[in-house]
Write a protein that holds these residues in place. Structure first.
Motif, mmCIF file in Angstrom:
data_model
loop_
_atom_site.group_PDB
_atom_site.id
_atom_site.type_symbol
_atom_site.label_atom_id
_atom_site.label_comp_id
_atom_site.label_asym_id
_atom_site.label_seq_id
_atom_site.Cartn_x
_atom_site.Cartn_y
_atom_site.Cartn_z
ATOM 1 N N ASP A 98 0.859 -1.200 0.000
ATOM 2 C CA ASP A 98 0.000 0.000 0.000
ATOM 3 C C ASP A 98 0.886 1.239 0.000
ATOM 4 O O ASP A 98 1.229 1.770 1.044
ATOM 5 C CB ASP A 98 -0.920 -0.035 1.235
ATOM 6 N N LEU B 202 0.334 4.314 -1.222
ATOM 7 C CA LEU B 202 -0.265 5.650 -1.040
ATOM 8 C C LEU B 202 -0.155 6.124 0.403
ATOM 9 O O LEU B 202 0.145 7.291 0.659
ATOM 10 C CB LEU B 202 -1.727 5.658 -1.511
ATOM 11 N N LYS B 203 -0.374 5.220 1.357
ATOM 12 C CA LYS B 203 -0.271 5.662 2.754
ATOM 13 C C LYS B 203 1.178 5.955 3.157
ATOM 14 O O LYS B 203 1.424 6.660 4.130
ATOM 15 C CB LYS B 203 -0.937 4.670 3.710
ATOM 16 N N ILE C 79 -4.669 -2.623 2.331
ATOM 17 C CA ILE C 79 -4.788 -1.160 2.325
ATOM 18 C C ILE C 79 -4.839 -0.697 3.779
ATOM 19 O O ILE C 79 -5.712 -1.096 4.542
ATOM 20 C CB ILE C 79 -6.029 -0.738 1.515
ATOM 21 N N PHE D 220 -9.515 8.087 4.823
ATOM 22 C CA PHE D 220 -8.321 8.119 3.985
ATOM 23 C C PHE D 220 -7.959 6.710 3.500
ATOM 24 O O PHE D 220 -7.504 6.537 2.370
ATOM 25 C CB PHE D 220 -7.146 8.763 4.724
ATOM 26 N N THR D 221 -8.190 5.716 4.343
ATOM 27 C CA THR D 221 -7.903 4.328 3.937
ATOM 28 C C THR D 221 -8.820 3.911 2.797
ATOM 29 O O THR D 221 -8.365 3.329 1.804
ATOM 30 C CB THR D 221 -8.100 3.377 5.141
ATOM 31 N N ASN E 233 -7.965 5.678 -0.418
ATOM 32 C CA ASN E 233 -6.817 5.019 -1.047
ATOM 33 C C ASN E 233 -7.268 3.737 -1.749
ATOM 34 O O ASN E 233 -6.858 3.444 -2.872
ATOM 35 C CB ASN E 233 -5.746 4.675 -0.006
ATOM 36 N N ALA F 169 -8.734 4.456 -5.002
ATOM 37 C CA ALA F 169 -7.708 4.778 -6.007
ATOM 38 C C ALA F 169 -7.104 3.506 -6.598
ATOM 39 O O ALA F 169 -6.835 3.433 -7.805
ATOM 40 C CB ALA F 169 -6.613 5.645 -5.387
ATOM 41 N N TYR F 170 -6.886 2.487 -5.754
ATOM 42 C CA TYR F 170 -6.344 1.213 -6.255
ATOM 43 C C TYR F 170 -7.365 0.516 -7.166
ATOM 44 O O TYR F 170 -6.993 -0.073 -8.179
ATOM 45 C CB TYR F 170 -5.950 0.294 -5.102
ATOM 46 N N ALA G 48 -7.392 10.027 -4.377
ATOM 47 C CA ALA G 48 -6.408 10.005 -3.292
ATOM 48 C C ALA G 48 -5.004 10.392 -3.756
ATOM 49 O O ALA G 48 -4.273 11.061 -3.021
ATOM 50 C CB ALA G 48 -6.385 8.622 -2.637
ATOM 51 N N VAL G 49 -4.611 9.965 -4.967
ATOM 52 C CA VAL G 49 -3.251 10.287 -5.440
ATOM 53 C C VAL G 49 -3.082 11.807 -5.495
ATOM 54 O O VAL G 49 -2.092 12.360 -4.991
ATOM 55 C CB VAL G 49 -2.965 9.647 -6.820
ATOM 56 N N ILE H 183 -2.988 13.409 -2.042
ATOM 57 C CA ILE H 183 -1.680 13.243 -1.397
ATOM 58 C C ILE H 183 -0.659 14.177 -2.042
ATOM 59 O O ILE H 183 0.113 14.851 -1.357
ATOM 60 C CB ILE H 183 -1.224 11.765 -1.488
#
Length: 516
Positions: A163, A165-166, A204, A222-223, A226, A229-230, A397-398, A401
């Motif tokens: 994961d 993104l986090k 995630i 936020f999780t 993300n 987004a995946y 999310a991308v 961030i």
């Protein structure tokens, strides 16, 4: 004197008393939107996996701890990797100095992976690997080892965190820019859907978002943003959501506010079911949110460390009442050091006592219908959805961030929480109330710096023994695959089977993708 306003850690106001909500909820467990759990019978049919996270020093030392945990009754392994492994440096690299084997096990090549699982059949266990930027390489090593053991790859099961993104938002162990990092993740989705159909290709993670200081609502929002987004990245690659979404899993934190945490898990399943459905998932398995929970590392105190046993017990019970599929309980001494064997055993026994002595496993979603729990679940869903909608409006999310929105929200929440502790509004027993004068007499676990020399010597001997010509060729093939947008997984597998090191592989990607 005015009544004090009671709030959860996310700022949800708690009423003095709750009455039956006007909308009576008649949802059934195992049915959309899965608020009450993903299985019809939940723990009556099968307990959660007791998956204790471990890894330190060399592969030899971690292997001993794994055998110890398996003897104590753990039902799944979870690998912690050291920082150099997480950010793509071999143990002999200058950047690895002082960090080899400290927060996890050092893995420099397939040889270390062979030692790590010595005497453990990969076909007989499930393994979770907490690894992100170098996830594809570690997975390739795991596959190579499974092949050497003669395992049927279609039956191998486990999880890689994967994961990234986090990492940009909360943790920092990224290597490459976001877009090539996302490409590596979707390569894994695609490869595993054909070769390792039982492997969970991503976990995630809200855990690290929470550890960085977010509220429960932010962790949830936020999780899942993300996760969304995946989903979109995989759909854009042409993958079928009804297939690949079945192998997505989640990793949540469980903190101290007992009822808020339970409501968070229930709300998470409901929101995710609706997200997947909105993106075209019709298969119920693709709509289900399956998750691992770890009790909250940042809630543990160095002061009066035995108090942490009580904290971990409350958090573990909340995770079970919230319907987790897998659970790690922290050692009480983890604010001081890596857990000692005694602390690791008490942590595992905590889960076993909850499972076999409390009776909470005998009925599904035992707190359903509680006016308070149902109201809180609805409230957390509403607040998280507001955040998700806001992130969607930024482009996902991308983008959220890249423009610093998510990081900024977490930082503000962490600041507010610290202020509340310092002004006594948030009481931490033993820290800002009921303090004692104490000296640390605790046995603490230390990893010796000399293990870096051991790892460096291992790399030197490996490079003398391996076929260098074959390694050079396989790394060149990998570089070409990365450049030409081919799926890198088969090329990674070829490279690790020739004993190319993790650092050599990460450097190959650095040449193509650059560093972030």
């Amino acid at each position: 004197m005015a009544d004090k306003i009671n709030k959860t850690t996310s700022g949800v106001e708690i009423k003095e008393v709750y009455h039956q909500p006007t909308k009576q909820n008649n949802e059934k467990p195992g049915e959309f939107p899965f608020t009450r759990g993903i299985q019809k019978d939940m723990y009556r049919g099968r307990l959660w996996t007791m998956r204790q996270y471990a890894g330190f020093s060399t592969a030899e030392e971690s292997n001993k701890r794994y055998h110890y945990l398996l003897q104590q009754g753990t039902t799944g392994l979870s690998v912690a990797f050291d920082l150099p492994t997480q950010i793509g440096y071999d143990s002999n690299h200058d950047m690895a100095e002082g960090e080899v084997g400290k927060v996890g096990v050092a893995i420099d090549s397939l040889e270390d992976m062979e030692i790590l699982f010595d005497g453990i059949k990969l076909a007989d266990i499930t393994t979770s690997m907490t690894i992100n930027a170098t996830a594809a390489t570690l997975l390739a090593m795991y596959i190579a080892l499974a092949k050497k053991q003669g395992a049927d790859l279609s039956q191998i099961s486990g999880t890689i965190q994967n994961d990234i993104l986090k990492e940009y938002a909360a943790r920092g162990t990224y290597i490459y820019p976001p877009k090539p990092s996302m490409r590596l993740i979707t390569d894994i989705f695609e490869y595993c859907s054909k070769e390792l159909p039982k492997w969970n290709t991503i976990s995630i993670s809200g855990y690290h978002i929470r550890e960085a200081g977010s509220t429960a609502v932010q962790e949830l929002a936020f999780t899942l943003a993300n996760g969304k987004a995946y989903l979109r990245a995989a759909i854009d690659k042409g993958l079928d959501i009804n297939l690949f979404a079945q192998r997505l899993s989640f990793f949540f934190n469980c903190h101290n506010n007992f009822f808020e945490e339970i409501a968070k898990f229930r709300a998470a399943r409901r929101i995710w079911a609706n997200i997947t459905k909105s993106l075209g998932a019709t298969n119920s398995k693709a709509q289900q949110l399956r998750f691992h929970t770890q009790t909250g590392g940042s809630t543990l105190t160095a002061q009066q460390p035995q108090n942490n046993i009580v904290r971990v017990t409350n958090q573990a019970l909340a995770a079970v009442l919230g319907g987790t599929q897998s659970l790690h309980t922290n050692g009480f001494d983890e604010a001081l050091s890596l857990p000692t064997e005694e602390a690791a055993k008490i942590a595992l026994r905590t889960q076993q006592i909850i499972a076999f002595e409390t009776g909470v496993t005998q009925t599904v979603d035992p707190l359903a219908g509680s006016y308070f729990i149902e109201s809180l679940t609805d409230e957390l869903e509403k607040l998280a959805q507001t955040y998700i909608d806001r992130i969607d409006s930024m482009g996902g999310a991308v983008q959220a961030i890249e423009n610093g929105f998510i990081q900024g929200e977490i930082a503000a929440a962490a600041y507010d929480y610290q202020k509340a502790v310092e002004n006594g509004e948030q009481i931490i027993v033993g820290v800002n109330k009921y303090q004692e004068k104490e000296s640390i007499k605790q046995d603490v676990f230390r990893v010796d710096d000399s293990i870096r020399k051991t790892q460096i010597e291992k790399i030197k001997l490996l490079k003398e023994r391996r076929n260098q010509e074959a390694v050079t060729q396989k790394l060149a093939d990998l570089k070409l695959a990365a450049k030409n947008n081919l799926n890198v997984m088969p090329f990674l597998l070829d490279a690790v089977e020739e004993y190319a090191t993790l650092g050599e592989i990460a450097d190959t990607f650095r040449e193509v993708f650059g560093e972030y």
